[in-house]
Enzyme design. Sequence first.
Site, PDB file in Angstrom:
ATOM      1  N   LYS A  53       0.572  -1.297  -0.128  1.00  0.00           N
ATOM      2  CA  LYS A  53       0.315  -0.180  -0.114  1.00  0.00           C
ATOM      3  C   LYS A  53       0.855   1.183  -0.103  1.00  0.00           C
ATOM      4  O   LYS A  53       0.790   2.193  -0.551  1.00  0.00           O
ATOM      5  CB  LYS A  53      -0.863  -0.432   1.211  1.00  0.00           C
ATOM      6  N   GLN A  97      -4.367  -1.959   9.680  1.00  0.00           N
ATOM      7  CA  GLN A  97      -4.955  -3.007   8.970  1.00  0.00           C
ATOM      8  C   GLN A  97      -5.126  -3.741   9.787  1.00  0.00           C
ATOM      9  O   GLN A  97      -4.647  -4.308  11.053  1.00  0.00           O
ATOM     10  CB  GLN A  97      -3.165  -3.264   8.762  1.00  0.00           C
ATOM     11  N   ASP A 120     -10.774   2.990   3.626  1.00  0.00           N
ATOM     12  CA  ASP A 120     -11.841   1.534   3.829  1.00  0.00           C
ATOM     13  C   ASP A 120     -12.353   1.439   3.979  1.00  0.00           C
ATOM     14  O   ASP A 120     -13.794   0.629   3.536  1.00  0.00           O
ATOM     15  CB  ASP A 120     -11.043   0.673   5.255  1.00  0.00           C
TER      16      ASP A 120
END
Length: 289
Positions: A53, A97, A120
Site C-alpha cells: 500500500k 490494518q 477502508d
Amino acid sequence: MATRIDGKVISQQVIDDVAAGVDQFMTQHGFAPALAVVLVGDDPASHVYVRNKVKRAGEVGIHSIERRLPADTTQAELDAVIDELNSDDSVHGILVQLPLPPQLDESSVIARIRADKDVDGFHPLNVGALASGQPQLVPCTPLGCMIMLRQTLGDLSGKRAVVIGRSNIVGKPMAALLLQANCTVTIVHSKTVDAPALCAEADIVVAAIGVPEFVNRSWIKPGATVIDVGINAIELGGQRKLVGDVHYADVEAKAGAITPVPGGVGPMTIACLMQNTLTAAIAQTAQRS
Ligand code: GUN
C-alpha cells in the site's frame, strides 16, 4: 474458454487516473493527499499488505505515513494514535490494518476513525450510507470488483448476481454495490441450503469465502462472469502457491470471463485505496475552503 479479466491492466488504468487527479490536487493546493497506515503487531501477511500500500501510494504521489505499533499495544494507546490522526488536517485518509491482536476491539477502532477519513469504508456511517443507496467512501475490494465487472459487462442492470460469503469487508458491501447497480442479488454462505444450485443461476458470481479452490464448474452457469476475491496460500508439491476461492482451471472452460489469482482482484484493491484517499482529500479540502 473464458476471457481472463486482467486486474493488472485494469488497476493500472485506475492508478493512472488517480495519479492525474493527485497532480491536479497538488497544483490546486500545494500539498499532496496523505494516507496514514496503522499496523499493530507482527502478522507477516499484514506487513506485506502494508508495504504494498505504501509503495503504491508513493507511485501515484500520495504522501504516506506509517505508524507501527507493538503487538502488546493497549486499546487506549491505539485510540490515542487514531485521535491524533483524526485531528491532523494534513492527514486525509486513515487505515488500520486488520486483523488486530486479540486484546484490541476492531469494531470500536473502526468506529473511532473519522468517517470522512475512513478510506477502508468500514465506519458504521459509511456502511449505512452504502446500504441506503448514497455511498460515500466504499470498501476497496468490492469497489475494485465493480470496476472489473463494468469493464467486462457494461451495464449490470437486471443481471443475476450471487455473492459467496457475507463478511463485512467484502460480501455485504459487494451485495450492496451490485444491488445499487440494479442486479438481482443473492448472498450464499455456510448455512445456505444448496449454494451450488443458487450459484448456477447467476450471470455474475463473486467468491469471497477464503477456502482454496472451493468453487468448481458445477457451480457456474455457462458464460457467467466469475470474480475471485480469495487469496489463499497452499502447499503444492512442496512449493507454496497462491490460489483463489475458485478452481480456475476447472471453471475457465465453462465461464465467460474470470479473474485470475494472483493478478485479478488483488491489484484492484490497492488501486481503489488510492482512489478513496484522493476522494477523501478532495472532500476535506473542499469543506475547508
Ligand atoms: N485486512 C485484510 N483486508 C483489509 C482491508 O481491506 N483493510 C484493512 N484495513 N485491513 C485488511
